[in-house]
Design a protein around this motif. Structure first.
Motif, mmCIF file in Angstrom:
data_model
loop_
_atom_site.group_PDB
_atom_site.id
_atom_site.type_symbol
_atom_site.label_atom_id
_atom_site.label_comp_id
_atom_site.label_asym_id
_atom_site.label_seq_id
_atom_site.Cartn_x
_atom_site.Cartn_y
_atom_site.Cartn_z
ATOM 1 N N VAL A 136 78.942 30.910 -58.639
ATOM 2 C CA VAL A 136 78.489 32.294 -58.556
ATOM 3 C C VAL A 136 79.484 33.061 -57.683
ATOM 4 O O VAL A 136 79.874 32.584 -56.616
ATOM 5 C CB VAL A 136 77.077 32.366 -57.925
ATOM 6 C CG1 VAL A 136 76.629 33.811 -57.750
ATOM 7 C CG2 VAL A 136 76.080 31.597 -58.793
ATOM 8 N N VAL A 137 79.916 34.226 -58.158
ATOM 9 C CA VAL A 137 80.810 35.072 -57.357
ATOM 10 C C VAL A 137 80.115 36.415 -57.115
ATOM 11 O O VAL A 137 79.221 36.802 -57.880
ATOM 12 C CB VAL A 137 82.188 35.285 -58.053
ATOM 13 C CG1 VAL A 137 83.013 34.008 -58.032
ATOM 14 C CG2 VAL A 137 82.026 35.797 -59.481
ATOM 15 N N PRO A 138 80.490 37.119 -56.047
ATOM 16 C CA PRO A 138 79.758 38.355 -55.689
ATOM 17 C C PRO A 138 79.895 39.463 -56.725
ATOM 18 O O PRO A 138 79.012 40.322 -56.835
ATOM 19 C CB PRO A 138 80.366 38.772 -54.342
ATOM 20 C CG PRO A 138 81.591 37.963 -54.163
ATOM 21 C CD PRO A 138 81.466 36.739 -54.998
ATOM 22 N N ASN A 139 80.983 39.501 -57.462
ATOM 23 C CA ASN A 139 81.193 40.562 -58.456
ATOM 24 C C ASN A 139 82.317 40.144 -59.393
ATOM 25 O O ASN A 139 82.899 39.074 -59.214
ATOM 26 C CB ASN A 139 81.546 41.878 -57.750
ATOM 27 C CG ASN A 139 82.728 41.695 -56.815
ATOM 28 O OD1 ASN A 139 83.803 41.272 -57.222
ATOM 29 N ND2 ASN A 139 82.514 41.980 -55.537
ATOM 30 N N ALA A 140 82.606 40.983 -60.378
ATOM 31 C CA ALA A 140 83.663 40.656 -61.346
ATOM 32 C C ALA A 140 84.904 41.508 -61.113
ATOM 33 O O ALA A 140 85.624 41.864 -62.037
ATOM 34 C CB ALA A 140 83.133 40.836 -62.771
ATOM 35 N N LYS A 141 85.143 41.859 -59.843
ATOM 36 C CA LYS A 141 86.311 42.681 -59.534
ATOM 37 C C LYS A 141 87.586 41.842 -59.507
ATOM 38 O O LYS A 141 87.548 40.636 -59.271
ATOM 39 C CB LYS A 141 86.121 43.356 -58.161
ATOM 40 C CG LYS A 141 85.052 44.422 -58.166
ATOM 41 C CD LYS A 141 84.891 45.010 -56.774
ATOM 42 C CE LYS A 141 83.768 46.035 -56.748
ATOM 43 N NZ LYS A 141 83.403 46.397 -55.385
ATOM 44 N N ARG A 142 88.697 42.551 -59.662
ATOM 45 C CA ARG A 142 89.997 41.876 -59.740
ATOM 46 C C ARG A 142 90.250 40.945 -58.552
ATOM 47 O O ARG A 142 90.627 39.785 -58.717
ATOM 48 C CB ARG A 142 91.111 42.912 -59.845
ATOM 49 C CG ARG A 142 92.493 42.303 -60.018
ATOM 50 C CD ARG A 142 93.566 43.376 -60.057
ATOM 51 N NE ARG A 142 93.485 44.180 -61.265
ATOM 52 C CZ ARG A 142 93.260 45.500 -61.278
ATOM 53 N NH1 ARG A 142 93.093 46.156 -60.157
ATOM 54 N NH2 ARG A 142 93.195 46.148 -62.422
ATOM 55 N N GLU A 143 90.023 41.453 -57.330
ATOM 56 C CA GLU A 143 90.371 40.639 -56.156
ATOM 57 C C GLU A 143 89.521 39.365 -56.083
ATOM 58 O O GLU A 143 89.992 38.314 -55.673
ATOM 59 C CB GLU A 143 90.278 41.447 -54.853
ATOM 60 C CG GLU A 143 88.950 42.115 -54.591
ATOM 61 C CD GLU A 143 88.917 43.567 -55.075
ATOM 62 O OE1 GLU A 143 88.330 44.404 -54.375
ATOM 63 O OE2 GLU A 143 89.474 43.880 -56.152
ATOM 64 N N THR A 144 88.260 39.484 -56.510
ATOM 65 C CA THR A 144 87.374 38.314 -56.498
ATOM 66 C C THR A 144 87.861 37.262 -57.492
ATOM 67 O O THR A 144 87.983 36.072 -57.163
ATOM 68 C CB THR A 144 85.941 38.744 -56.891
ATOM 69 O OG1 THR A 144 85.541 39.805 -56.034
ATOM 70 C CG2 THR A 144 84.975 37.592 -56.791
ATOM 71 N N LEU A 145 88.142 37.691 -58.711
ATOM 72 C CA LEU A 145 88.545 36.759 -59.768
ATOM 73 C C LEU A 145 89.914 36.145 -59.459
ATOM 74 O O LEU A 145 90.123 34.941 -59.609
ATOM 75 C CB LEU A 145 88.557 37.471 -61.125
ATOM 76 C CG LEU A 145 87.223 38.117 -61.532
ATOM 77 C CD1 LEU A 145 87.371 38.884 -62.845
ATOM 78 C CD2 LEU A 145 86.118 37.065 -61.660
ATOM 79 N N GLN A 146 90.824 36.986 -58.983
ATOM 80 C CA GLN A 146 92.161 36.484 -58.665
ATOM 81 C C GLN A 146 92.119 35.451 -57.542
ATOM 82 O O GLN A 146 92.829 34.451 -57.579
ATOM 83 C CB GLN A 146 93.074 37.644 -58.248
ATOM 84 C CG GLN A 146 93.596 38.453 -59.420
ATOM 85 C CD GLN A 146 94.598 39.517 -58.986
ATOM 86 O OE1 GLN A 146 94.851 39.713 -57.791
ATOM 87 N NE2 GLN A 146 95.180 40.200 -59.952
ATOM 88 N N ALA A 147 91.280 35.709 -56.538
ATOM 89 C CA ALA A 147 91.193 34.770 -55.410
ATOM 90 C C ALA A 147 90.744 33.395 -55.892
ATOM 91 O O ALA A 147 91.261 32.366 -55.443
ATOM 92 C CB ALA A 147 90.223 35.304 -54.357
ATOM 93 N N GLU A 148 89.800 33.363 -56.836
ATOM 94 C CA GLU A 148 89.324 32.074 -57.355
ATOM 95 C C GLU A 148 90.409 31.379 -58.175
ATOM 96 O O GLU A 148 90.557 30.162 -58.117
ATOM 97 C CB GLU A 148 88.073 32.280 -58.216
ATOM 98 C CG GLU A 148 86.830 32.652 -57.414
ATOM 99 C CD GLU A 148 86.485 31.616 -56.355
ATOM 100 O OE1 GLU A 148 86.615 30.402 -56.640
ATOM 101 O OE2 GLU A 148 86.129 32.018 -55.233
ATOM 102 N N ILE A 149 91.150 32.158 -58.939
ATOM 103 C CA ILE A 149 92.237 31.581 -59.731
ATOM 104 C C ILE A 149 93.290 30.974 -58.805
ATOM 105 O O ILE A 149 93.730 29.835 -58.996
ATOM 106 C CB ILE A 149 92.831 32.655 -60.670
ATOM 107 C CG1 ILE A 149 91.826 32.951 -61.789
ATOM 108 C CG2 ILE A 149 94.178 32.217 -61.250
ATOM 109 C CD1 ILE A 149 92.172 34.134 -62.671
ATOM 110 N N LEU A 150 93.653 31.715 -57.768
ATOM 111 C CA LEU A 150 94.653 31.215 -56.812
ATOM 112 C C LEU A 150 94.175 29.940 -56.125
ATOM 113 O O LEU A 150 94.953 29.048 -55.835
ATOM 114 C CB LEU A 150 94.956 32.282 -55.757
ATOM 115 C CG LEU A 150 95.868 33.423 -56.228
ATOM 116 C CD1 LEU A 150 95.846 34.574 -55.237
ATOM 117 C CD2 LEU A 150 97.305 32.927 -56.422
#
Ligand SMILES: [Zn+2]
Length: 310
Positions: free
Chosen positions: A178-192
């Motif tokens: 579960v992530v807090p939102n679908a914003k770019r910074e959130t998704l990118q951080a998980e990918i990194l």
């Protein structure tokens, strides 16, 4: 071993202890969970060990230091509940557990939450995509299922929750949370955090993924408005995982509190990643080998109960 055989085998408390020892201490040496001494003595009549050093919790059972600690329920009940949740294809409800092992539904609900902790795999950083094949990345929205409510009442009081997932095309391993939102910074951080640098990432056209090239990923997209597959480029593997997750959530677990969604995701990830190449007993043994070093108190769980169900 089938469920029936498991029930029979684990009805003998000595078998329960023997099996737990094999999973927790694979080299056969039982270690004091408090001080680490390796020369503890076995007290057969109490089915406990005793440490030779004088300290609190000097005597300990196989449950001490695991998710089963402090529970008045016997190891046999814990083991059977673990077997059931590990091997039921679409999850198992607290009502089924309660019926099958003879505890209250409330106890069974709490047991299931503790067992899900042991089903959570530790994910090493930046290992997805390391075999050179692409990683499918996608996010989905869970919630808003309220059959008894008026359409007008739905939007405001049922926030959707975002779950992000990745599937490695080479190992077929899925990671999801579960992530807090679908914003770019959130998704990118998980990918990194999860995908090896210079790895190949396949996503849909969501703007949250539009700067992956700048992070030195090889990024390919399918535009879901007019195509779902472009040659090898698609996200159908992770979408298949979303279908399994949603089927379990709507079919088996009637109401999922938002706070608990992560643990249902963990359960589904375990089931997905261990569905091939392992039989029922091997899956079960893997969960039992992960019960140590994790704790979840009733207060921790119950304190969060009462949030809006969805
Ligand atoms: Zn000790």
């Amino acid at each position: 071993m089938t469920l029936q055989q498991a029930i029979q085998y684990f009805s003998d408390p000595d078998n329960c202890v023997k099996y737990m020892v094999e999973q927790r201490w694979p080299d056969g040496v039982v270690v004091c969970p408090t001080c680490g001494r390796r020369d503890v003595s076995w007290l057969a009549t109490q089915r406990k060990w005793q440490c030779k050093s004088r300290h609190a919790k000097r005597q300990f059972s196989a449950k001490v230091g695991t998710i089963f600690e402090d529970s008045p329920l016997g190891l046999d009940k814990w083991i059977l509940a673990t077997w059931m949740i590990t091997n039921c294809k679409n999850g198992v409800s607290s009502y089924e557990i309660a019926r099958n092992i003879g505890v209250t539904q409330k106890s069974a609900w709490f047991m299931l939450h503790r067992i899900r902790l042991a089903m959570k795999d530790e994910s090493p950083a930046r290992t997805m995509g390391q075999a050179g094949k692409p990683v499918e990345v996608d996010e989905t929205f869970i919630g808003g299922k309220a059959k008894n409510k008026h359409l007008s009442a739905r939007k405001q009081d049922e926030p959707k929750m975002v779950v992000m997932g990745m599937l490695d095309r080479s190992s077929r391993e899925v990671r999801a949370k579960v992530v807090p939102n679908a914003k770019r910074e959130t998704l990118q951080a998980e990918i990194l955090k999860n995908i090896v640098k210079v790895g190949t990432v396949y996503t849909d056209g969501h703007v949250g993924y539009d700067q992956l090239n700048q992070l030195r990923y090889i990024h390919e997209t399918v535009n879901h408005v007019n195509e779902y597959v472009r040659g090898n480029v698609h996200t159908q593997g992770i979408e298949n995982f979303w279908s399994c997750l949603k089927r379990t959530l709507t079919g088996t677990y009637v109401a999922v509190e938002p706070f608990h969604l992560d643990s249902y995701v963990d359960e589904q990830v375990f089931r997905f990643n261990n569905r091939k190449g392992k039989n029922d007993e091997q899956r079960f043994a893997k969960v039992l080998s992960q019960v140590a070093g994790k704790r979840l108190t009733y207060a921790e769980l119950a304190g969060k109960v009462g949030e809006t169900a969805f």
